[in-house]
Write a protein that holds these residues in place. Structure first.
Motif, PDB file in Angstrom:
ATOM      1  N   MET A   2       0.852  -1.181   0.000  1.00 40.24           N
ATOM      2  CA  MET A   2       0.000   0.000   0.000  1.00 40.24           C
ATOM      3  C   MET A   2       0.894   1.240   0.000  1.00 40.24           C
ATOM      4  SD  MET A   2      -2.909   1.123   2.713  1.00 40.24           S
ATOM      5  CE  MET A   2      -4.394   1.012   1.782  1.00 40.24           C
ATOM      6  N   HIS A   3       0.581   2.202  -0.825  1.00 37.14           N
ATOM      7  CA  HIS A   3       1.350   3.438  -0.911  1.00 37.14           C
ATOM      8  C   HIS A   3       0.667   4.528  -0.097  1.00 37.14           C
ATOM      9  CE1 HIS A   3       3.977   1.931  -4.042  1.00 37.14           C
ATOM     10  NE2 HIS A   3       2.904   1.422  -4.629  1.00 37.14           N
ATOM     11  N   ALA A   4       1.455   5.313   0.565  1.00 33.94           N
ATOM     12  CA  ALA A   4       0.922   6.463   1.296  1.00 33.94           C
ATOM     13  C   ALA A   4       1.195   7.712   0.476  1.00 33.94           C
ATOM     14  CB  ALA A   4       1.598   6.568   2.658  1.00 33.94           C
ATOM     15  N   PHE A   5       0.188   8.518   0.295  1.00 32.46           N
ATOM     16  CA  PHE A   5       0.328   9.752  -0.461  1.00 32.46           C
ATOM     17  C   PHE A   5       0.137  10.936   0.463  1.00 32.46           C
ATOM     18  CE2 PHE A   5      -1.017   6.653  -3.624  1.00 32.46           C
ATOM     19  CZ  PHE A   5      -0.093   6.889  -4.636  1.00 32.46           C
ATOM     20  N   ALA A   6       0.942  11.955   0.250  1.00 30.01           N
ATOM     21  CA  ALA A   6       0.786  13.188   1.022  1.00 30.01           C
ATOM     22  C   ALA A   6      -0.486  13.885   0.566  1.00 30.01           C
ATOM     23  CB  ALA A   6       1.994  14.088   0.819  1.00 30.01           C
ATOM     24  N   PRO A   7      -1.189  14.560   1.467  1.00 30.45           N
ATOM     25  CA  PRO A   7      -2.383  15.290   1.052  1.00 30.45           C
ATOM     26  C   PRO A   7      -2.018  16.376   0.043  1.00 30.45           C
ATOM     27  CG  PRO A   7      -1.805  15.822   3.321  1.00 30.45           C
ATOM     28  CD  PRO A   7      -0.891  14.718   2.872  1.00 30.45           C
ATOM     29  N   ARG A   8      -2.935  16.683  -0.833  1.00 33.55           N
ATOM     30  CA  ARG A   8      -2.712  17.704  -1.860  1.00 33.55           C
ATOM     31  C   ARG A   8      -2.567  19.075  -1.209  1.00 33.55           C
ATOM     32  NH1 ARG A   8      -6.586  19.131  -7.016  1.00 33.55           N
ATOM     33  NH2 ARG A   8      -5.358  20.908  -7.662  1.00 33.55           N
ATOM     34  N   SER A   9      -1.527  19.759  -1.587  1.00 35.55           N
ATOM     35  CA  SER A   9      -1.293  21.107  -1.091  1.00 35.55           C
ATOM     36  C   SER A   9      -2.398  22.024  -1.601  1.00 35.55           C
ATOM     37  CB  SER A   9       0.062  21.615  -1.596  1.00 35.55           C
ATOM     38  OG  SER A   9       0.168  23.004  -1.425  1.00 35.55           O
ATOM     39  N   PRO A  10      -2.825  23.011  -0.805  1.00 29.04           N
ATOM     40  CA  PRO A  10      -3.845  23.947  -1.289  1.00 29.04           C
ATOM     41  C   PRO A  10      -3.359  24.762  -2.486  1.00 29.04           C
ATOM     42  CG  PRO A  10      -2.987  24.665   0.820  1.00 29.04           C
ATOM     43  CD  PRO A  10      -2.416  23.296   0.549  1.00 29.04           C
ATOM     44  N   LEU A  11      -2.059  24.786  -2.741  1.00 25.54           N
ATOM     45  CA  LEU A  11      -1.524  25.515  -3.889  1.00 25.54           C
ATOM     46  C   LEU A  11      -1.180  24.586  -5.055  1.00 25.54           C
ATOM     47  CD1 LEU A  11       0.786  28.080  -2.077  1.00 25.54           C
ATOM     48  CD2 LEU A  11      -1.569  28.356  -2.822  1.00 25.54           C
ATOM     49  N   ALA A  12      -1.435  23.311  -4.889  1.00 28.46           N
ATOM     50  CA  ALA A  12      -1.142  22.363  -5.957  1.00 28.46           C
ATOM     51  C   ALA A  12      -2.108  22.576  -7.118  1.00 28.46           C
ATOM     52  CB  ALA A  12      -1.236  20.942  -5.448  1.00 28.46           C
ATOM     53  N   VAL A  13      -1.627  22.342  -8.301  1.00 32.29           N
ATOM     54  CA  VAL A  13      -2.446  22.486  -9.497  1.00 32.29           C
ATOM     55  C   VAL A  13      -2.590  21.120 -10.147  1.00 32.29           C
ATOM     56  CG1 VAL A  13      -2.627  23.608 -11.741  1.00 32.29           C
ATOM     57  CG2 VAL A  13      -1.680  24.867  -9.816  1.00 32.29           C
ATOM     58  N   ALA A  14      -3.814  20.702 -10.367  1.00 32.41           N
ATOM     59  CA  ALA A  14      -4.079  19.409 -10.989  1.00 32.41           C
ATOM     60  C   ALA A  14      -3.731  19.467 -12.472  1.00 32.41           C
ATOM     61  CB  ALA A  14      -5.547  19.047 -10.800  1.00 32.41           C
ATOM     62  N   PRO A  15      -3.462  18.341 -13.055  1.00 35.22           N
ATOM     63  CA  PRO A  15      -3.194  18.313 -14.504  1.00 35.22           C
ATOM     64  C   PRO A  15      -4.351  18.956 -15.270  1.00 35.22           C
ATOM     65  CG  PRO A  15      -2.695  16.199 -13.516  1.00 35.22           C
ATOM     66  CD  PRO A  15      -3.361  17.017 -12.454  1.00 35.22           C
ATOM     67  N   GLY A  16      -4.017  19.782 -16.223  1.00 29.41           N
ATOM     68  CA  GLY A  16      -5.025  20.481 -17.010  1.00 29.41           C
ATOM     69  C   GLY A  16      -5.423  21.830 -16.455  1.00 29.41           C
ATOM     70  N   ALA A  64      -1.889  27.954 -13.190  1.00 34.13           N
ATOM     71  CA  ALA A  64      -1.736  29.032 -12.221  1.00 34.13           C
ATOM     72  C   ALA A  64      -1.131  30.212 -12.963  1.00 34.13           C
ATOM     73  CB  ALA A  64      -0.831  28.606 -11.074  1.00 34.13           C
ATOM     74  N   LEU A  65      -1.653  31.397 -12.707  1.00 36.23           N
ATOM     75  CA  LEU A  65      -1.126  32.603 -13.339  1.00 36.23           C
ATOM     76  C   LEU A  65      -0.295  33.374 -12.333  1.00 36.23           C
ATOM     77  CD1 LEU A  65      -4.341  33.904 -15.161  1.00 36.23           C
ATOM     78  CD2 LEU A  65      -2.514  32.466 -16.088  1.00 36.23           C
ATOM     79  N   SER A 106      -9.723  30.222 -16.599  1.00 30.13           N
ATOM     80  CA  SER A 106      -9.211  28.853 -16.623  1.00 30.13           C
ATOM     81  C   SER A 106      -8.145  28.603 -15.570  1.00 30.13           C
ATOM     82  CB  SER A 106      -8.632  28.534 -18.007  1.00 30.13           C
ATOM     83  OG  SER A 106      -7.520  29.368 -18.269  1.00 30.13           O
ATOM     84  N   ALA A 107      -7.855  29.580 -14.754  1.00 30.38           N
ATOM     85  CA  ALA A 107      -6.789  29.452 -13.760  1.00 30.38           C
ATOM     86  C   ALA A 107      -7.327  28.917 -12.436  1.00 30.38           C
ATOM     87  CB  ALA A 107      -6.116  30.800 -13.523  1.00 30.38           C
TER      88      ALA A 107
END
Length: 64
Positions: A1-15, A18-19, A47-48
Motif C-alpha cells: 500500500m502506498h501512502a500519499f501526502a495530502p494535496r497542497s492547497p496551492l497544488a495544481v491538478a493536470p489540465g 496558475a497565473l 481557466s486558472a
C-alpha cells in the motif's frame, strides 16, 4: 500500500493552470500597461486555478 501526502492547497491538478504576475506597476504614467494587464487577466483567469500577484501591482507610494 502506498501512502500519499495530502494535496497542497496551492497544488495544481493536470489540465489546470496558475497565473503569476509580478511588478506590474500600473498607474496613470503608463495606461497601456494597465490595459494590457487587465485584458490578459480577463482572457486567462477563468481557466486558472490560482492567480498570484507578486511585487507591486500599482505604482503608488502610501508614505512612511
Amino acid at each position: 500500500m502506498h501512502a500519499f501526502a495530502p494535496r497542497s492547497p496551492l497544488a495544481v491538478a493536470p489540465g489546470e493552470c496558475a497565473l503569476f504576475a509580478s511588478d506590474v506597476h500600473a498607474g496613470a504614467h503608463d495606461p497601456d500597461t494597465a490595459e494590457l494587464f487587465v485584458e490578459r487577466l480577463a482572457a486567462e483567469a477563468a481557466s486558472a486555478a490560482h492567480v498570484f500577484v507578486l511585487g507591486d501591482l500599482f505604482e503608488a507610494w502610501v508614505g512612511d
